[in-house]
Design a protein around this motif. Structure first.
Motif, PDB file in Angstrom:
ATOM      1  N   ILE A 707      26.379  73.514  21.599  1.00 39.47           N
ATOM      2  CA  ILE A 707      26.720  72.802  22.838  1.00 39.47           C
ATOM      3  C   ILE A 707      26.235  73.582  24.052  1.00 39.47           C
ATOM      4  O   ILE A 707      25.761  72.994  25.039  1.00 39.47           O
ATOM      5  CB  ILE A 707      28.236  72.556  22.895  1.00 39.47           C
ATOM      6  N   TRP A 710      22.566  72.853  24.366  1.00 36.61           N
ATOM      7  CA  TRP A 710      22.342  71.472  24.819  1.00 36.61           C
ATOM      8  C   TRP A 710      22.730  71.301  26.283  1.00 36.61           C
ATOM      9  O   TRP A 710      21.994  70.686  27.059  1.00 36.61           O
ATOM     10  CB  TRP A 710      23.143  70.534  23.924  1.00 36.61           C
ATOM     11  N   ARG A 711      23.862  71.849  26.682  1.00 38.18           N
ATOM     12  CA  ARG A 711      24.291  71.735  28.078  1.00 38.18           C
ATOM     13  C   ARG A 711      23.271  72.384  29.018  1.00 38.18           C
ATOM     14  O   ARG A 711      22.973  71.860  30.090  1.00 38.18           O
ATOM     15  CB  ARG A 711      25.655  72.410  28.269  1.00 38.18           C
ATOM     16  N   SER A 717      23.345  65.775  29.588  1.00 32.12           N
ATOM     17  CA  SER A 717      24.558  66.139  28.833  1.00 32.12           C
ATOM     18  C   SER A 717      25.805  66.087  29.698  1.00 32.12           C
ATOM     19  O   SER A 717      26.919  65.949  29.184  1.00 32.12           O
ATOM     20  CB  SER A 717      24.404  67.542  28.229  1.00 32.12           C
ATOM     21  N   ILE A 722      33.036  65.641  25.599  1.00 33.81           N
ATOM     22  CA  ILE A 722      33.088  66.269  24.281  1.00 33.81           C
ATOM     23  C   ILE A 722      34.554  66.547  23.921  1.00 33.81           C
ATOM     24  O   ILE A 722      35.275  67.208  24.677  1.00 33.81           O
ATOM     25  CB  ILE A 722      32.285  67.581  24.253  1.00 33.81           C
ATOM     26  N   LEU A 737      32.021  74.904  29.008  1.00 36.26           N
ATOM     27  CA  LEU A 737      31.238  73.863  28.337  1.00 36.26           C
ATOM     28  C   LEU A 737      31.851  72.480  28.497  1.00 36.26           C
ATOM     29  O   LEU A 737      31.291  71.498  28.005  1.00 36.26           O
ATOM     30  CB  LEU A 737      31.111  74.192  26.849  1.00 36.26           C
ATOM     31  N   VAL A 739      34.660  71.224  27.153  1.00 37.96           N
ATOM     32  CA  VAL A 739      35.090  70.707  25.852  1.00 37.96           C
ATOM     33  C   VAL A 739      36.603  70.518  25.877  1.00 37.96           C
ATOM     34  O   VAL A 739      37.347  71.446  26.193  1.00 37.96           O
ATOM     35  CB  VAL A 739      34.712  71.672  24.707  1.00 37.96           C
ATOM     36  N   LEU A 814      21.630  66.647  19.232  1.00 33.90           N
ATOM     37  CA  LEU A 814      22.352  66.136  20.400  1.00 33.90           C
ATOM     38  C   LEU A 814      21.388  65.608  21.457  1.00 33.90           C
ATOM     39  O   LEU A 814      21.625  64.555  22.071  1.00 33.90           O
ATOM     40  CB  LEU A 814      23.240  67.238  20.987  1.00 33.90           C
TER      41      LEU A 814
END
Length: 855
Positions: A707, A710-711, A717, A722, A737, A739, A814
């Motif tokens: 993650i 990807w972020r 994103s 998430i 992140l 999350v 992702l």
């Protein structure tokens, strides 16, 4: 009621009802002379008349007190009337408890072996010396519990020359301090009634032929109005307990001329007024009824069905009630048969010690072997002479707790159980009753009506295996065993826990397998929680089961859960025909010793089963644990492998011994039903993660790294939410992140999240595919899981991506999937049948085959 005694008060009530307020005041003034002991009630009536005559619709927050003239020959009605007119602004004074109300001298002398003549004032002795020695002033007041209610309390009392009792009566009773230690009784024996249920065919509205009274606690005014009307219509005298802070004035105005009422603090719920406020009235009747305005908010909502059922059972056919009492002289109580949902909750809870203390005052000793039966909900008819000793205990109202939403462990809860416990101790019967065809509740006809043998205390034998290993691995702490004489076959499930907070896919599958196999075999059943305590609080998922500890249990119970910890409590009872299901390597370690015990004691061991849901030696690397786990597969037990992939892995390493069966993964029926109902749900930009940081094989660290990549790499994103499910945890990275950690959620909530999410990721470094990827696919999510050894493909679904499980690979998934997933905007329940769950046999087929092998 007796009109010749309360004539002035009755006349005042009638005048009030007819709005002749001046006459009412005059009658109430005379009533103060005739009935000084009723002053508090009369004062309320006077206040009410004044508020009405002045055009007020509600009582003020303060109430007047009035002079009581006790010598009627010297009374001057005019002066009383004048005092009534001038005292409306005077505040009503509360009457605090006195030490004498609580201090039980007889009990104190007997308990601490004192000679009565050694002191002239034993209350003073307690206040000066006794409490410092740890002595209690009453069986219902614990000095040590009171002192522990606040740090430094003992030191303060020593400095100020107070005692726990003197402090309690002066201020402590207003502070809601604990005055009694109420430990939870760790066992829960499945409830059955102690007498056969009496059922009446139809309602009968005939008036009572006996001299009867109903004592009604009136907290909820609307329900109280209904109860009072029904009782009066049936010819039952009504004694009402009005509660301060409620709008009881409405009931007073409507029924004041037809009922007797008293006003109480909101303390001890319906029980305190009942057992402390109506003793002399109860003496005047042969039979009496206790009712209250029950809503049972602690069941999650205000339940009117429970109240309706109680009134139907207790007032629906008075003739049948009278018949029971007349024909069966040993009947002390008639109460509504508890509905099934209530039977599941009827236990000692936090009340055993206080009931024991109350029974001791009635010259009875309570034992764990004693059967528990009582009028749950405390609404019941009773023969007054049979329960009179309970009312004559003369308990202070201030020993009852203030109302604060308690669901167990109060003195009121103890009295609820005391009524039944005392009746049974006195060799009386408590008889359940209900309408035969009641439409309010359905009763399970298959529910066991067989009462197991009384609970007994089991001692502990010497350990003879895992003597050193237990110091390194707590799960290997050995059981000790005891031979059972029962010849009945029983299926036993060895499972780490039954705590819902710690039940995930593996344990849930094990419980489901056990329940289906038990039904197929027709055996008695026992679930042994090997690593976590089995509390009665967990029994909602096992409504027909009792719950015991190793120390307190009965082996005759046909369905029960046994808490296997702490092991030191007692021996594990083993029958000749006990069949076991192991569900983990350490439970298999214990099962090997159980088999050895059966061979020694009975000359043979049963065909046991081992539900294998992973290759567990890999959980620990190359270590003692991995070696011990590996040894548990080398036997001829029935091996039930959860998925063909797992069996193939075992076979490739020549680790598979014994008969083999393969379970095909199936979607949980509750999740499937919920998803079916959610057909058409709008999907949102949500990514679901199966996050279990405390289970290393689920690779939570890799998930967070993916993650992060990807972020950092993908600006889009930021438009995705998430959510991590599985276990609740905290970490600074979660905020960075963005999350959300929801941890373990209900199956309905889980289905709701599945239905509206677009992407799912679940990792498992194991030859087992695990269940979350299948659940995600069934809900139409683009799903990622990792390969491992022979686990190359777990489903043919086009929505599945099998990857390496590296952070970079997941991040790439992702990035690509989030750019295309927006096209899937609506959840289509057709995906439930489109998912391939791999090869193997359905559980029903495996159950049938395993049952044949065991029999």
């Amino acid at each position: 009621m007796h009109s010749e005694v309360l004539s002035a008060l009755k006349s005042g009530n009638v005048a009030t009802k007819e709005k002749r307020y001046d006459e009412a005041l005059a009658y109430y003034a005379r009533a103060l002379i005739e009935q000084p002991e009723m002053a508090k009630i009369i004062n309320y009536s006077i206040d009410f008349v004044r508020s009405k005559s002045e055009g007020k619709h509600h009582f003020s927050n303060t109430r007047p007190t009035y002079t009581i003239v006790r010598d009627s020959e010297k009374a001057d009605l005019d002066s009383i009337h004048e005092s009534l007119s001038s005292s409306l602004e005077t505040k009503n004074k509360a009457f605090p408890p006195t030490q004498e109300q609580i201090f039980d001298e007889e009990w104190y002398l007997q308990t601490y072996k004192y000679n009565k003549t050694d002191q002239s004032d034993w209350l003073s002795y307690y206040n000066k010396t006794g409490w410092k020695r740890g002595e209690d002033p009453s069986p219902l007041f614990s000095t040590s519990t009171y002192l522990s209610s606040e740090s430094g309390l003992m030191e303060s009392f020593l400095e100020t020359e107070q005692s726990p009792l003197s402090h309690y009566v002066s201020i402590g009773h207003t502070e809601k301090r604990d005055i009694f230690f109420n430990p939870l009784i760790p066992f829960h024996q499945r409830y059955t009634t102690s007498s056969p249920v009496v059922k009446f065919a139809n309602n009968d509205e005939k008036r009572t032929r006996s001299k009867t009274a109903a004592f009604v606690h009136c907290y909820y005014i609307d329900i109280a109005e209904r109860i009072i009307e029904q009782c009066l219509a049936l010819g039952i005298d009504v004694y009402a307990a009005f509660i301060e802070g409620t709008n009881f004035q409405y009931l007073e105005e409507k029924f004041g001329a037809h009922i007797t009422y008293r006003i109480f603090q909101n303390r001890g719920r319906d029980i305190a007024p009942f057992v402390t406020g109506f003793l002399e009235d109860i003496r005047n009747y042969e039979y009496a009824l206790h009712l209250h305005t029950k809503r049972s908010l602690h069941y999650g909502e205000a339940r009117t069905d429970w109240m309706d059922y109680c009134l139907e059972s207790l007032l629906g056919n008075i003739s049948k009630i009278e018949e029971i009492f007349v024909k069966h002289k040993s009947t002390a109580i008639v109460f509504p048969e508890p509905p099934d949902f209530l039977k599941e909750q009827m236990n000692w809870g936090h009340n055993f010690r206080r009931v024991s203390a109350l029974l001791a005052r009635l010259d009875y000793k309570l034992s764990i072997n004693d059967r528990l039966d009582f009028p749950a909900g405390s609404m019941f008819w009773f023969r007054t002479k049979d329960l009179m000793p309970v009312f004559e205990l003369n308990i202070s109202p201030y020993l009852f707790e203030h109302e604060s939403g308690q669901v167990d462990g109060t003195l009121a809860h103890a009295f609820e159980r005391l009524f039944g416990a005392y009746a049974l101790k006195a060799n009386k019967k408590i008889v359940p009753i209900r309408k035969a065809n009641s439409a309010i509740f359905k009763f399970d006809k298959n529910r066991s009506k067989v009462q197991p043998e009384p609970i007994s205390e089991v001692s502990k034998s010497h350990e003879n295996y895992n003597l050193s290993l237990k110091h390194f691995y707590p799960e290997l702490t050995p059981f000790t065993f005891r031979k059972s004489n029962s010849q009945k076959p029983r299926l036993n499930l060895l499972v780490p826990t039954i705590d819902p907070a710690h039940i995930f896919g593996g344990i849930a599958t094990a419980i489901l397998f056990y329940e289906n196999l038990l039904a197929e075999l027709g055996f008695e059943g026992r679930i042994i929680s090997t690593d976590g305590p089995a509390s009665s609080l967990f029994l909602s998922k096992f409504p027909k089961y009792s719950c015991y500890t190793l120390k307190y249990c009965t082996d005759s119970d046909p369905l029960h859960i046994l808490s296997g910890v702490p092991r030191m409590d007692g021996d594990l009872m083993i029958r000749k025909k006990d069949v076991f299901i192991a569900t983990s390597w350490w439970s298999a370690n214990h099962l090997q010793q159980i088999s050895n015990f059966q061979l020694e004691q009975f000359g043979s061991a049963q065909q046991n089963a081992y539900l294998v849901q992973d290759y567990e030696p890999h959980f620990y690397g190359w270590s003692s644990k991995s070696q011990l786990a590996d040894e548990t597969y080398k036997n001829q037990w029935l091996k039930i492998y959860n998925t063909q992939l797992l069996l193939d892995y075992f076979r490739a390493r020549q680790k598979s011994d014994g008969p083999e069966y393969v379970l095909k993964p199936e979607l949980n029926s509750n999740i499937a039903n919920a998803l079916q109902r959610l057909d058409g749900t709008h999907k949102e930009n949500i990514i679901l993660l199966y996050g279990r940081p405390f289970a290393e094989r689920n690779c939570n660290e890799i998930l967070l790294e993916a993650i992060s990549i990807w972020r950092a790499k993908c600006p889009r994103s930021q438009g995705w939410r998430i959510i991590s499910l599985g276990q609740e945890y905290t970490h600074p990275l979660l905020g960075e992140l963005d999350v959300e950690v929801l941890g373990k959620v209900s199956l309905d909530d889980y289905a709701g999240l599945l239905a509206k999410s677009k992407i799912g990721i679940s990792l498992m470094v194991s030859p087992h595919p695990s269940y979350p990827p299948y659940e995600m696919l069934a809900a139409g999510l683009a799903t990622y899981t990792n390969t491992y050894d022979n686990k190359v493909v777990i489903s043919a679904s086009e929505r599945l991506t099998m990857g390496t499980g590296s952070p970079a690979d997941i991040a790439a998934f992702l990035e690509s999937t989030s750019s295309t997933a927006s096209d899937r905007c609506i959840y289509d329940a057709a995906s439930l049948t489109e998912v391939d769950f791999g090869s193997g046999q359905l559980m029903a087929d495996v159950i049938s085959a395993v049952a044949k092998a065991i029999k």
